[in-house]
Design a protein around this motif. Sequence first.
Motif, PDB file in Angstrom:
ATOM      1  N   ILE A   1      40.547  53.717  44.442  1.00  0.00           N
ATOM      2  CA  ILE A   1      41.017  53.080  42.878  1.00  0.00           C
ATOM      3  C   ILE A   1      42.217  53.832  42.623  1.00  0.00           C
ATOM      4  CG2 ILE A   1      40.055  53.779  40.513  1.00  0.00           C
ATOM      5  CD1 ILE A   1      37.316  53.480  41.546  1.00  0.00           C
ATOM      6  N   THR A   4      45.117  52.118  44.513  1.00  0.00           N
ATOM      7  CA  THR A   4      45.566  50.682  43.758  1.00  0.00           C
ATOM      8  C   THR A   4      46.101  50.850  42.706  1.00  0.00           C
ATOM      9  OG1 THR A   4      43.230  49.799  44.632  1.00  0.00           O
ATOM     10  CG2 THR A   4      44.263  48.791  42.703  1.00  0.00           C
ATOM     11  N   LEU A   5      45.868  51.976  41.741  1.00  0.00           N
ATOM     12  CA  LEU A   5      46.634  52.113  40.442  1.00  0.00           C
ATOM     13  C   LEU A   5      47.964  52.646  40.871  1.00  0.00           C
ATOM     14  CD1 LEU A   5      43.850  53.933  38.350  1.00  0.00           C
ATOM     15  CD2 LEU A   5      44.626  51.665  38.085  1.00  0.00           C
ATOM     16  N   ILE A 151      34.881  53.109  34.362  1.00  0.00           N
ATOM     17  CA  ILE A 151      34.638  52.756  35.927  1.00  0.00           C
ATOM     18  C   ILE A 151      33.355  53.142  36.099  1.00  0.00           C
ATOM     19  CG2 ILE A 151      35.219  53.573  38.040  1.00  0.00           C
ATOM     20  CD1 ILE A 151      37.984  53.778  37.230  1.00  0.00           C
ATOM     21  N   HIS A 192      47.006  54.274  33.204  1.00  0.00           N
ATOM     22  CA  HIS A 192      46.263  52.965  33.169  1.00  0.00           C
ATOM     23  C   HIS A 192      45.549  52.858  32.047  1.00  0.00           C
ATOM     24  CE1 HIS A 192      44.021  49.680  34.838  1.00  0.00           C
ATOM     25  NE2 HIS A 192      42.965  50.396  34.675  1.00  0.00           N
ATOM     26  N   CYS A 207      44.000  43.710  35.261  1.00  0.00           N
ATOM     27  CA  CYS A 207      43.224  45.208  35.616  1.00  0.00           C
ATOM     28  C   CYS A 207      43.345  44.888  37.199  1.00  0.00           C
ATOM     29  CB  CYS A 207      42.228  45.491  34.994  1.00  0.00           C
ATOM     30  SG  CYS A 207      41.766  47.194  35.776  1.00  0.00           S
ATOM     31  N   ILE A 209      41.565  47.025  39.197  1.00  0.00           N
ATOM     32  CA  ILE A 209      40.333  47.656  39.793  1.00  0.00           C
ATOM     33  C   ILE A 209      38.980  46.914  38.968  1.00  0.00           C
ATOM     34  CG2 ILE A 209      41.604  49.870  40.217  1.00  0.00           C
ATOM     35  CD1 ILE A 209      40.767  51.032  37.633  1.00  0.00           C
ATOM     36  N   ALA A 212      35.688  47.305  40.802  1.00  0.00           N
ATOM     37  CA  ALA A 212      35.103  48.801  40.699  1.00  0.00           C
ATOM     38  C   ALA A 212      34.619  49.333  39.429  1.00  0.00           C
ATOM     39  CB  ALA A 212      36.195  49.921  41.522  1.00  0.00           C
ATOM     40  N   CYS A 213      34.613  48.461  38.403  1.00  0.00           N
ATOM     41  CA  CYS A 213      34.551  48.908  36.929  1.00  0.00           C
ATOM     42  C   CYS A 213      33.279  48.317  36.527  1.00  0.00           C
ATOM     43  CB  CYS A 213      35.809  48.208  36.021  1.00  0.00           C
ATOM     44  SG  CYS A 213      35.622  48.841  34.437  1.00  0.00           S
TER      45      CYS A 213
END
Length: 221
Positions: A1, A4-5, A151, A192, A207, A209, A212-213
């Motif tokens: 995560i 990715t951010l 998340i 974020h 977004c 992610i 994964a949220c």
Amino acid sequence: ILATLRKRYGTPAPPAAGRDPLALIFWEMVAYLAADDTRRKAFEALRDRVGLAPSAVLDAPLSVLADVCRSGGPVQPGERAKRMKLVAAFVIDEFDGDLSQVLRWDYAKAAKALRRFPSVGEPGADRILMLCGSHAVFGLDSNALRVLYRIGYGEEMKNYTKTSRSSRDAASAELPKKAAALAAASLLLREHGKETCKYTVPRCEECPITAACAWYGAHRV
């Protein structure tokens, strides 16, 4: 995560207050509900016009401090200036003018000392110690915290401190036990939350992610 951010936002810069606990307290007080750039300019005005030493803030004319605070937002600049003077006096009276000594104390004692200051609760104390690099504790502001519990790390509760503690503990289990790594993660999550995972209208459509949220999985149409 986090990887990715990081691809999306890069590496966010830490607060301009640096690794000084008193400067970080002033950093929060000099502006209110202000954008990062506005806060930075108000803090720089405090540093350049008044100084960051507790004696300088205590001796500064209240009108000057209020003017500096006004540049950080229109909400009660005079009251914020008065609180800054109270903080400066408290550091002189209780810490011999040197709040940085708390960075050498054990976590429990240091956090308890910082929580004695106005508006510095448990999450704020953790964040100060983390940003100063003295303690490997995961300190979260409201933006970073919102991202974590959405998340699925921790649980949102009515009590802000309990929510922060819940998310902090859940995420800390997967993070390095180093202050620098925790600070980098906290700042990235904050970015974020500030830019995409907003409080009222999260921009889930952009977004990276969402897979994964937990919040997105429960609320998507």
